[in-house]
Structures are given as structure tokens and as C-alpha cells.
Design a protein around this motif. Structure first.
Motif, PDB file in Angstrom:
ATOM      1  N   GLN A  75      39.955  48.971  43.321  1.00 31.94           N
ATOM      2  CA  GLN A  75      39.355  48.620  42.030  1.00 31.94           C
ATOM      3  C   GLN A  75      38.118  49.469  41.759  1.00 31.94           C
ATOM      4  O   GLN A  75      37.920  49.950  40.634  1.00 31.94           O
ATOM      5  CB  GLN A  75      38.971  47.139  42.004  1.00 31.94           C
ATOM      6  N   ALA A  76      37.294  49.653  42.771  1.00 33.23           N
ATOM      7  CA  ALA A  76      36.063  50.429  42.606  1.00 33.23           C
ATOM      8  C   ALA A  76      36.352  51.877  42.242  1.00 33.23           C
ATOM      9  O   ALA A  76      35.518  52.545  41.625  1.00 33.23           O
ATOM     10  CB  ALA A  76      35.231  50.364  43.887  1.00 33.23           C
ATOM     11  N   LYS A  77      37.536  52.351  42.615  1.00 28.84           N
ATOM     12  CA  LYS A  77      37.932  53.726  42.327  1.00 28.84           C
ATOM     13  C   LYS A  77      38.813  53.829  41.081  1.00 28.84           C
ATOM     14  O   LYS A  77      39.425  54.858  40.832  1.00 28.84           O
ATOM     15  CB  LYS A  77      38.631  54.329  43.540  1.00 28.84           C
ATOM     16  N   GLY A  78      38.896  52.750  40.311  1.00 28.21           N
ATOM     17  CA  GLY A  78      39.529  52.808  39.010  1.00 28.21           C
ATOM     18  C   GLY A  78      40.919  52.229  38.889  1.00 28.21           C
ATOM     19  O   GLY A  78      41.482  52.200  37.785  1.00 28.21           O
ATOM     20  N   ALA A  79      41.511  51.766  39.983  1.00 21.78           N
ATOM     21  CA  ALA A  79      42.875  51.246  39.923  1.00 21.78           C
ATOM     22  C   ALA A  79      42.927  49.853  39.307  1.00 21.78           C
ATOM     23  O   ALA A  79      41.996  49.057  39.443  1.00 21.78           O
ATOM     24  CB  ALA A  79      43.492  51.204  41.317  1.00 21.78           C
ATOM     25  N   LYS A  80      44.049  49.574  38.647  1.00 21.95           N
ATOM     26  CA  LYS A  80      44.409  48.203  38.311  1.00 21.95           C
ATOM     27  C   LYS A  80      45.204  47.674  39.487  1.00 21.95           C
ATOM     28  O   LYS A  80      46.186  48.294  39.909  1.00 21.95           O
ATOM     29  CB  LYS A  80      45.252  48.167  37.042  1.00 21.95           C
ATOM     30  N   VAL A  81      44.793  46.550  40.047  1.00 25.31           N
ATOM     31  CA  VAL A  81      45.382  46.069  41.297  1.00 25.31           C
ATOM     32  C   VAL A  81      46.033  44.714  41.106  1.00 25.31           C
ATOM     33  O   VAL A  81      45.446  43.796  40.512  1.00 25.31           O
ATOM     34  CB  VAL A  81      44.323  45.975  42.421  1.00 25.31           C
ATOM     35  N   ALA A  82      47.257  44.600  41.615  1.00 22.12           N
ATOM     36  CA  ALA A  82      47.948  43.317  41.693  1.00 22.12           C
ATOM     37  C   ALA A  82      47.995  42.889  43.149  1.00 22.12           C
ATOM     38  O   ALA A  82      48.432  43.656  44.014  1.00 22.12           O
ATOM     39  CB  ALA A  82      49.358  43.431  41.136  1.00 22.12           C
ATOM     40  N   VAL A  83      47.530  41.699  43.427  1.00 22.56           N
ATOM     41  CA  VAL A  83      47.541  41.142  44.779  1.00 22.56           C
ATOM     42  C   VAL A  83      48.760  40.248  44.931  1.00 22.56           C
ATOM     43  O   VAL A  83      48.917  39.259  44.207  1.00 22.56           O
ATOM     44  CB  VAL A  83      46.255  40.355  45.062  1.00 22.56           C
ATOM     45  N   LEU A  84      49.628  40.613  45.872  1.00 25.70           N
ATOM     46  CA  LEU A  84      50.795  39.796  46.215  1.00 25.70           C
ATOM     47  C   LEU A  84      50.476  39.070  47.513  1.00 25.70           C
ATOM     48  O   LEU A  84      50.230  39.713  48.541  1.00 25.70           O
ATOM     49  CB  LEU A  84      52.044  40.661  46.386  1.00 25.70           C
ATOM     50  N   ASP A  85      50.472  37.756  47.472  1.00 29.03           N
ATOM     51  CA  ASP A  85      50.026  36.985  48.618  1.00 29.03           C
ATOM     52  C   ASP A  85      50.646  35.596  48.549  1.00 29.03           C
ATOM     53  O   ASP A  85      50.958  35.093  47.463  1.00 29.03           O
ATOM     54  CB  ASP A  85      48.492  36.888  48.610  1.00 29.03           C
ATOM     55  N   LEU A  86      50.805  34.970  49.708  1.00 29.69           N
ATOM     56  CA  LEU A  86      51.254  33.586  49.720  1.00 29.69           C
ATOM     57  C   LEU A  86      50.264  32.685  48.995  1.00 29.69           C
ATOM     58  O   LEU A  86      50.647  31.718  48.327  1.00 29.69           O
ATOM     59  CB  LEU A  86      51.430  33.103  51.165  1.00 29.69           C
ATOM     60  N   ASN A  87      48.971  33.017  49.129  1.00 24.28           N
ATOM     61  CA  ASN A  87      47.913  32.248  48.486  1.00 24.28           C
ATOM     62  C   ASN A  87      46.983  33.217  47.754  1.00 24.28           C
ATOM     63  O   ASN A  87      45.909  33.565  48.265  1.00 24.28           O
ATOM     64  CB  ASN A  87      47.133  31.431  49.517  1.00 24.28           C
ATOM     65  N   PRO A  88      47.368  33.666  46.564  1.00 28.21           N
ATOM     66  CA  PRO A  88      46.607  34.722  45.885  1.00 28.21           C
ATOM     67  C   PRO A  88      45.352  34.257  45.166  1.00 28.21           C
ATOM     68  O   PRO A  88      44.623  35.084  44.614  1.00 28.21           O
ATOM     69  CB  PRO A  88      47.624  35.278  44.885  1.00 28.21           C
ATOM     70  N   ALA A  89      45.078  32.957  45.175  1.00 27.96           N
ATOM     71  CA  ALA A  89      43.975  32.429  44.362  1.00 27.96           C
ATOM     72  C   ALA A  89      42.620  32.994  44.773  1.00 27.96           C
ATOM     73  O   ALA A  89      41.688  33.034  43.965  1.00 27.96           O
ATOM     74  CB  ALA A  89      43.945  30.907  44.434  1.00 27.96           C
ATOM     75  N   ASN A  90      42.487  33.439  46.023  1.00 25.42           N
ATOM     76  CA  ASN A  90      41.204  33.968  46.495  1.00 25.42           C
ATOM     77  C   ASN A  90      41.095  35.478  46.328  1.00 25.42           C
ATOM     78  O   ASN A  90      40.181  36.104  46.879  1.00 25.42           O
ATOM     79  CB  ASN A  90      40.993  33.599  47.966  1.00 25.42           C
ATOM     80  N   ALA A  91      41.999  36.071  45.570  1.00 26.43           N
ATOM     81  CA  ALA A  91      41.972  37.515  45.361  1.00 26.43           C
ATOM     82  C   ALA A  91      40.713  37.930  44.607  1.00 26.43           C
ATOM     83  O   ALA A  91      40.083  37.135  43.906  1.00 26.43           O
ATOM     84  CB  ALA A  91      43.211  37.961  44.592  1.00 26.43           C
ATOM     85  N   ALA A  92      40.358  39.189  44.759  1.00 29.18           N
ATOM     86  CA  ALA A  92      39.160  39.731  44.114  1.00 29.18           C
ATOM     87  C   ALA A  92      39.216  39.528  42.603  1.00 29.18           C
ATOM     88  O   ALA A  92      40.281  39.589  41.980  1.00 29.18           O
ATOM     89  CB  ALA A  92      39.027  41.218  44.439  1.00 29.18           C
ATOM     90  N   THR A  93      38.054  39.305  42.026  1.00 28.60           N
ATOM     91  CA  THR A  93      37.943  39.152  40.578  1.00 28.60           C
ATOM     92  C   THR A  93      38.512  40.382  39.873  1.00 28.60           C
ATOM     93  O   THR A  93      38.226  41.515  40.247  1.00 28.60           O
ATOM     94  CB  THR A  93      36.469  38.968  40.175  1.00 28.60           C
ATOM     95  N   GLY A  94      39.330  40.149  38.881  1.00 24.74           N
ATOM     96  CA  GLY A  94      39.915  41.245  38.129  1.00 24.74           C
ATOM     97  C   GLY A  94      41.292  41.656  38.602  1.00 24.74           C
ATOM     98  O   GLY A  94      42.012  42.356  37.880  1.00 24.74           O
TER      99      GLY A  94
END
Length: 252
Positions: free
Chosen positions: A29-48
Motif C-alpha cells: 500500500q505504501a508503494k502505491g498498490a491497491k491491495v486485497a487481503v484474502l484471509d480466514l478472518n480478514p476483519a483485522n486487515a490494514a485500513t484501505g
């Protein structure tokens, strides 16, 4: 190097809500990417980050997750195959069911995610796959037979994937962390008879004398995935404080 080298690119990070995956998400994210987090419990993923519930052991779940990413972000340029689980013990310690379970998540899980993302990677001008491997693939560690077997498979698979897809414009590499300061290691230490002594032993077996930090692994992941490093493919990059390659004399 531009701080926005991933500008306009979409990255998928599996297991991206904690540990190395979370650090990789934030670094991308800091380097400009749009990021999708795939996780069993994604609720704690980074903001954005786009949060997508996904079980890499279930092909339908993986395909559904990839479809959601593409629907929301328009495509996929980078896949970070980071989701995985640990295993302890010698060759007799785990039964067949556990062997199949760990293998299915650590190895076949990467297959499922990459396979589902492949049609979109083929459309990208900067396609890259980075697999999270381990020092366990290149060094014999005690009480890690099952885990090491999966990581050895990931190393071999990374090279074969790189050979298959290089001429399609898709680079495939892996990062080999040493023992990292992650929640999984913290959980293992908490169960040890003497957690502090166990931590000291883990620190001491890495030549630089400490655990590897997740942010350090994330930095290597970004290097391998970056469009600026388009000639890097089929590489396993150690981030292990010298554990794989160095043989230091005992400290005086």
C-alpha cells in the motif's frame, strides 16, 4: 526507486491480516498498490485494503474470492501467496490426516490461488507471483519434518512455475524467511516450558542474533514483486540473518 512503484497495480495477499502478510499488505500500500487481503478472518486487515474472506483449502472459496477482487478492483497484477500453517514434530509425530491437512493448505493452497488468478495475471503488463517459503526449505531444522516438506515443495514449485510462465510475462519468485517475530512464533514460545530460554535459543541460531522482523520480509516481498525488478524470476531470496549461508565462529 519511486515510492509509488506499484501505482495502479492490484495485489492479492493471502493470509494478509496478520504477521508477514499484514506487513506485506502495508508495504505494498505504501508503494502505491491497491491491495486485497484474502484471509480466514480478514476483519483485522490494514485500513484501505479490500477484505475478502477466503479459505485456501477450498477451491470454491478461492475462486469466489478472486472473482470478488476482480469485480471490485478490476484485475490482478500481483499475487502474494503467504497463507500457511505450521507443524511440529519428527517424521513419526503426525498422522496421515495431519500430513494431508498441512500439505493441502501450505502447498495446494498456493496452487488454488495462483490458478484462479492466472487469467488476470496473463492480462497484466507487470504480473508477479511471490510465494512465502522458509529457511526450512534449505536447512534441516529439528522437529519440523512436515513443515519442511511443504516448504521444500514450495521452493521447487516456485522454480517450475517461473519456468512455465516467464514467456507469458509472469514472474514467479519466493522469499525464505528465517524464524520470524510473528504471532505463530509467539504462540509456540508461550507453550514452551521456559519461553524466555526458548526465545534466546531461537535468537542465537540466527547469525545476526535475533528473530527476523515481518517488515524485513515484507521489504523483500516488495522487491521480488516490483515492476522495477523485471529481470528477477525463479529466485528464492533468503531473509534469515545469514542462517542459510553463513557459518560464523562462536561469539567470544
Amino acid at each position: 526507486m519511486s515510492s509509488q512503484e506499484f501505482d495502479g497495480l492490484v495485489a492479492v495477499v493471502t493470509g494478509g491480516a496478520s504477521g508477514i502478510g499484514d506487513s506485506a499488505t502495508r508495504a505494498l500500500q505504501a508503494k502505491g498498490a491497491k491491495v486485497a487481503v484474502l484471509d480466514l478472518n480478514p476483519a483485522n486487515a490494514a485500513t484501505g485494503a479490500v477484505q475478502v474472506q477466503c479459505d485456501v483449502a477450498d477451491d470454491a472459496s478461492v475462486q469466489n474470492a478472486i472473482d470478488k477482487v476482480v469485480a471490485e478492483l478490476g484485475g490482478i497484477d500481483v499475487v502474494i501467496n503467504n497463507a500457511g500453517i505450521g507443524a511440529q514434530g519428527d517424521v513419526a509425530a503426525n498422522d496421515d490426516d495431519e500430513w494431508h491437512r498441512v500439505w493441502d493448505i501450505n502447498v495446494v493452497g498456493m496452487v488454488r490461488v495462483t490458478r484462479a488468478a492466472l487469467p488476470y495475471l496473463r492480462k497484466s503488463k507487470h504480473a508477479s507471483v511471490v510465494n512465502t517459503c522458509s529457511i526450512a526449505a534449505t536447512a534441516g531444522l529439528p522437529e519440523r519434518v512436515l513443515y519442511s516438506a511443504t516448504k521444500g515443495a514450495i521452493l521447487a514449485m516456485t522454480r517450475a512455475m517461473a519456468a512455465d510462465h516467464l514467456r507469458e510475462g509472469i514472474r514467479v519468485n519466493c522469499v525464505n524467511p528465517g524464524t520470524a517475530n510473528t504471532p505463530w512464533i509467539g504462540n509456540l514460545l508461550s507453550k514452551a516450558p521456559d519461553p524466555e530460554a526458548e526465545r534466546a535459543a531461537l535468537n542465537a541460531r540466527q547469525p545476526h542474533g535475533r528473530l527476523v522482523e515481518p517488515d524485513e520480509v515484507a521489504s523483500a516481498i516488495c522487491y521480488l514483486a516490483s515492476p522495477l525488478n523485471a529481470s528477477t524470476s525463479g529466485v528464492d531470496l533468503a531473509v534469515d540473518g545469514g542462517m542459510e549461508a553463513l557459518r560464523l565462529r562462536p561469539a567470544e
